[in-house]
Design a protein around this motif. Structure first.
Motif, PDB file in Angstrom:
ATOM      1  N   THR A 130       0.855  -1.186   0.000  1.00 20.98           N
ATOM      2  CA  THR A 130       0.000   0.000   0.000  1.00 20.98           C
ATOM      3  C   THR A 130       0.889   1.234   0.000  1.00 20.98           C
ATOM      4  O   THR A 130       1.760   1.368   0.865  1.00 20.98           O
ATOM      5  CB  THR A 130      -0.899   0.011   1.256  1.00 20.98           C
ATOM      6  N   CYS A 131       0.687   2.116  -0.956  1.00 19.31           N
ATOM      7  CA  CYS A 131       1.518   3.330  -1.040  1.00 19.31           C
ATOM      8  C   CYS A 131       1.226   4.229   0.160  1.00 19.31           C
ATOM      9  O   CYS A 131       0.075   4.598   0.390  1.00 19.31           O
ATOM     10  CB  CYS A 131       1.233   4.070  -2.341  1.00 19.31           C
ATOM     11  N   PRO A 132       2.274   4.609   0.938  1.00 17.64           N
ATOM     12  CA  PRO A 132       2.020   5.474   2.096  1.00 17.64           C
ATOM     13  C   PRO A 132       1.676   6.917   1.706  1.00 17.64           C
ATOM     14  O   PRO A 132       1.179   7.678   2.520  1.00 17.64           O
ATOM     15  CB  PRO A 132       3.336   5.421   2.881  1.00 17.64           C
ATOM     16  N   HIS A 133       1.939   7.300   0.440  1.00 23.69           N
ATOM     17  CA  HIS A 133       1.598   8.656  -0.005  1.00 23.69           C
ATOM     18  C   HIS A 133       0.106   8.776  -0.317  1.00 23.69           C
ATOM     19  O   HIS A 133      -0.556   9.694   0.145  1.00 23.69           O
ATOM     20  CB  HIS A 133       2.393   9.033  -1.265  1.00 23.69           C
ATOM     21  N   CYS A 134      -0.386   7.818  -1.153  1.00 21.74           N
ATOM     22  CA  CYS A 134      -1.765   7.967  -1.636  1.00 21.74           C
ATOM     23  C   CYS A 134      -2.721   6.917  -1.067  1.00 21.74           C
ATOM     24  O   CYS A 134      -3.926   7.001  -1.258  1.00 21.74           O
ATOM     25  CB  CYS A 134      -1.805   7.916  -3.163  1.00 21.74           C
ATOM     26  N   GLY A 135      -2.159   5.894  -0.367  1.00 18.06           N
ATOM     27  CA  GLY A 135      -3.013   4.878   0.248  1.00 18.06           C
ATOM     28  C   GLY A 135      -3.544   3.847  -0.731  1.00 18.06           C
ATOM     29  O   GLY A 135      -4.366   3.010  -0.370  1.00 18.06           O
ATOM     30  N   GLY A 150       8.431   2.786  -6.239  1.00 21.32           N
ATOM     31  CA  GLY A 150       7.708   3.862  -6.914  1.00 21.32           C
ATOM     32  C   GLY A 150       6.236   3.485  -6.998  1.00 21.32           C
ATOM     33  O   GLY A 150       5.902   2.340  -7.314  1.00 21.32           O
ATOM     34  N   CYS A 151       5.371   4.433  -6.700  1.00 18.29           N
ATOM     35  CA  CYS A 151       3.935   4.147  -6.725  1.00 18.29           C
ATOM     36  C   CYS A 151       3.464   4.010  -8.178  1.00 18.29           C
ATOM     37  O   CYS A 151       3.804   4.825  -9.040  1.00 18.29           O
ATOM     38  CB  CYS A 151       3.165   5.260  -6.029  1.00 18.29           C
ATOM     39  N   ALA A 152       2.669   2.954  -8.431  1.00 17.56           N
ATOM     40  CA  ALA A 152       2.174   2.703  -9.798  1.00 17.56           C
ATOM     41  C   ALA A 152       0.909   3.502 -10.109  1.00 17.56           C
ATOM     42  O   ALA A 152       0.457   3.522 -11.252  1.00 17.56           O
ATOM     43  CB  ALA A 152       1.901   1.214  -9.967  1.00 17.56           C
ATOM     44  N   ASP A 174      -1.811   8.923 -10.686  1.00 20.15           N
ATOM     45  CA  ASP A 174      -2.088  10.212 -10.042  1.00 20.15           C
ATOM     46  C   ASP A 174      -1.110  10.508  -8.905  1.00 20.15           C
ATOM     47  O   ASP A 174      -1.155  11.589  -8.318  1.00 20.15           O
ATOM     48  CB  ASP A 174      -3.515  10.225  -9.477  1.00 20.15           C
ATOM     49  N   CYS A 175      -0.263   9.544  -8.529  1.00 18.18           N
ATOM     50  CA  CYS A 175       0.648   9.726  -7.392  1.00 18.18           C
ATOM     51  C   CYS A 175       2.103   9.645  -7.868  1.00 18.18           C
ATOM     52  O   CYS A 175       2.816  10.640  -7.868  1.00 18.18           O
ATOM     53  CB  CYS A 175       0.361   8.656  -6.335  1.00 18.18           C
ATOM     54  N   LYS A 176       2.532   8.463  -8.298  1.00 14.37           N
ATOM     55  CA  LYS A 176       3.888   8.223  -8.828  1.00 14.37           C
ATOM     56  C   LYS A 176       4.993   8.590  -7.853  1.00 14.37           C
ATOM     57  O   LYS A 176       6.149   8.777  -8.252  1.00 14.37           O
ATOM     58  CB  LYS A 176       4.103   9.006 -10.138  1.00 14.37           C
TER      59      LYS A 176
HETATM   60 ZN    ZN Z   1       0.932   6.512  -4.286  1.00 13.73          ZN
END
Ligand code: ZN
Length: 261
Positions: A7-12, A47-49, A52-54
């Motif tokens: 789970t991406c900690p930036h965008c969840g 890297g977030c896939a 909208d986040c990346k």
């Molecule tokens: Zn993300």
């Protein structure tokens, strides 16, 4: 590398991490023999896939017997000498502006110091939960435990504010039964009691749930109600102005561009 769930900690956003989005470096540290054995300095990045986040998340660690390609997943070394997520620094999620600022401040700081000082993190988290019960539910007692009891009584009597359900009070009670947290809630709010990072995390997750179920849900409800009463008021105005027209009288293609809406 086998793909793994993360789970991406930036965008969840939950996602499966594949090779192209994963970078892992381990540099052996040679200090001519050390008490810790073979030690490596490691950096790991994902890297977030989500398009909208990346954003990139980065961890630094110092590990024993760590060679290249020896393991892949995040946090899979049970006993690193050092391990910290460097980016993002905090697991705190952005909170909407209608959540009172002092609550967001305590929550954000509790997230920031969770690993370095779980005791202080849990103390801030407890203060944040108390602040929420006072602000959202209007209950003020000597200890957090007494406030939770009063909240349960309000829910039982059907007098609790909208959105405060038996389930949320059960969740608070469940958290109280974990480790030292229950003892925490019986004491003065500023008394520091030892807890581990996992216990501090449980409190943080309870706060996130209450933000969502109390403040966010209330705002959504209020916006929906406002939209409904505006529709009602507009309709009334149309009737008052004598402009109300039956839909059957509007010819096709003459519906103010609202086709398909
Ligand atoms: Zn993300």
């Amino acid at each position: 590398m086998p793909a793994f769930n993360w789970t991406c900690p930036h965008c969840g956003r939950d996602q499966s991490v594949v090779d192209q989005k994963y970078h892992d470096i381990a540099v052996p540290i040679n200090v001519g023999g050390s008490a810790e054995g073979n030690v490596s300095a490691c950096a790991l990045a994902i890297g977030c896939a989500n398009p909208d986040c990346k954003k990139t998340s980065v961890w630094f660690s110092v590990r024993r017997n760590r060679g290249f390609n020896s393991n892949y997943a995040v946090n899979n070394d049970a006993d690193p000498l050092y391990h910290r997520r460097a980016i993002p620094t905090s697991s705190a999620k952005n909170q909407p502006s209608f959540v009172p600022e002092p609550l967001v401040e305590d929550y954000t700081e509790a997230c920031l110091i969770r690993d370095d000082s779980p005791k202080a993190s849990a103390t801030l988290a407890r203060r944040c939960i108390q602040g929420m019960i006072r602000d959202f539910c209007g209950i003020k007692k000597a200890t957090l435990a007494k406030e939770i009891e009063a909240l349960r009584a309000l829910v039982d009597e059907g007098q609790a504010p909208a959105g405060v359900t038996h389930e949320t009070v059960d969740a608070i009670d469940h958290v109280r039964s974990i480790g030292n947290i229950g003892a925490h809630m019986e004491k003065e709010i500023d008394l520091i009691i030892p807890v581990d990072p996992d216990e501090a995390q449980v409190l943080i997750e309870l706060i996130e749930m209450l933000f969502e179920e109390w403040y966010v849900a209330r705002d959504t409800r209020q916006r929906k109600l406002a939209a409904i009463s505006k529709i009602g008021a507009d309709k009334k105005q149309l009737i008052a102005d004598g402009r109300a027209v039956s839909n059957a009288l509007i010819p096709p293609g003459n519906n103010d561009g609202q086709a398909g809406v």
